[in-house]
Design an enzyme around this catalytic site. Structure first.
Site, PDB file in Angstrom:
ATOM      1  N   HIS A  68       0.820  -1.213   0.000  1.00 23.28           N
ATOM      2  CA  HIS A  68       0.000   0.000   0.000  1.00 23.28           C
ATOM      3  C   HIS A  68       0.854   1.263   0.000  1.00 23.28           C
ATOM      4  O   HIS A  68       0.351   2.346  -0.314  1.00 23.28           O
ATOM      5  CB  HIS A  68      -0.969  -0.006   1.180  1.00 23.28           C
ATOM      6  CG  HIS A  68      -0.361   0.300   2.506  1.00 23.28           C
ATOM      7  ND1 HIS A  68      -0.052  -0.670   3.430  1.00 23.28           N
ATOM      8  CD2 HIS A  68      -0.008   1.474   3.067  1.00 23.28           C
ATOM      9  CE1 HIS A  68       0.458  -0.100   4.506  1.00 23.28           C
ATOM     10  NE2 HIS A  68       0.498   1.204   4.314  1.00 23.28           N
ATOM     11  N   ASP A 114      -0.145  -7.672   1.595  1.00 21.95           N
ATOM     12  CA  ASP A 114       0.354  -6.290   1.587  1.00 21.95           C
ATOM     13  C   ASP A 114       1.883  -6.307   1.603  1.00 21.95           C
ATOM     14  O   ASP A 114       2.524  -6.039   2.625  1.00 21.95           O
ATOM     15  CB  ASP A 114      -0.202  -5.541   2.799  1.00 21.95           C
ATOM     16  CG  ASP A 114       0.075  -4.043   2.752  1.00 21.95           C
ATOM     17  OD1 ASP A 114       0.517  -3.560   1.689  1.00 21.95           O
ATOM     18  OD2 ASP A 114      -0.140  -3.375   3.779  1.00 21.95           O
ATOM     19  N   SER A 208       4.375   2.496   8.179  1.00 24.80           N
ATOM     20  CA  SER A 208       3.969   1.301   7.432  1.00 24.80           C
ATOM     21  C   SER A 208       5.110   0.855   6.531  1.00 24.80           C
ATOM     22  O   SER A 208       5.875   1.663   6.022  1.00 24.80           O
ATOM     23  CB  SER A 208       2.749   1.600   6.561  1.00 24.80           C
ATOM     24  OG  SER A 208       1.561   1.437   7.259  1.00 24.80           O
TER      25      SER A 208
END
Length: 253
Positions: A68, A114, A208
């Site tokens: 992402h 992811d 992230s």
């Protein structure tokens, strides 16, 4: 590869998964500040001059991070900062990348699979400041309540205070007795949960894609969560052993 000459803008990217309370992009609350060279595999992704995500060096030409972080972006939009524990000092090395490889099963709505790779335009010369980290082998299993390390740049509390220094925290792995689809929405076999049950330390907005390590191995990549320091709500990571075969097949692609 160039040297950083000025302070890198550190504007976090926050994306919300509607209806589930999940967030994309994490950093560290609580924990400790890292020493220079303590996490030589830790990197930062900069896209359009803004801090985007954390990442990890897994070879001289390959960076591992969350999908992402780079979905809907182009290789010429970004660069990777390596070899620094403070983004404001200007001692980082900048590496450009010319290829983004996103797992073909990545589901942006659920965060499943992811995981992504960046192919660097020039090879890293490893040193005390920049090195790769070994990845957990396919099929590895880690015991519930084992203590892992999460690290990253970014917000240091739920009030969105930001700083430029690398932080890390020791957090425990949560087993499937709690970390399952009945308790954690959208959880899959490609994910593991980790965090401080009381919410005192762990990931927050801004990191992230960064590493979760245990015993010197990269076991997972920071993916989603439930706010910053929320008691009894873990952070969720993409589990490297479950996607290791794909990483190995594409590391030199």
């Amino acid at each position: 590869m160039l040297s950083v000459k000025s302070l890198v803008p550190v504007l976090g990217l926050l994306l919300v998964l509607s209806g589930c309370g999940f967030y994309f992009a994490e950093a560290i609350i609580g924990g400790q500040f890292a020493r220079p060279g303590q996490f030589p595999y830790q990197g930062s992704l900069i896209v359009n001059n803004n801090y985007q995500c954390g990442c990890s060096v897994i070879s001289k030409t390959t960076i591992l991070l969350a999908a992402h972080c780079v979905v809907n972006t182009h290789a010429n939009w970004g660069r990777v900062l390596l070899g620094t524990s403070d983004l404001s000092v200007g001692d980082a090395s900048i590496f450009y990348y010319n290829k983004i490889i996103i797992h073909p099963n990545f589901n942006q709505a659920t965060s499943d699979y992811d995981i992504a790779l960046l192919r660097l335009s020039s090879a890293i010369q490893f040193s005390d400041r920049i090195r790769s980290i070994r990845m957990a082998p396919a099929g590895d299993n880690y015991l519930e309540n084992s203590t892992a390390i999460t690290s990253g740049f970014g917000e240091i509390d739920h009030l969105k205070h930001w700083q430029t220094r690398l932080k890390y925290a020791h957090i425990q792995l949560w087993g499937r007795r709690y970390c399952n689809s009945a308790n954690i929405p959208l959880i899959t076999d490609r994910m593991i949960c980790a965090g401080d049950p009381l919410g005192r330390q762990g990931p927050c907005t801004g990191d992230s894609g960064g590493p979760l390590t245990l015993g010197g191995l990269l076991i997972a990549v920071s993916s989603t969560g439930f706010g910053c320091g929320t008691p009894y709500r873990p952070s969720v990571f993409t589990y490297v052993p479950m996607v290791r075969a794909w990483i190995d097949a594409n590391i030199n692609a």
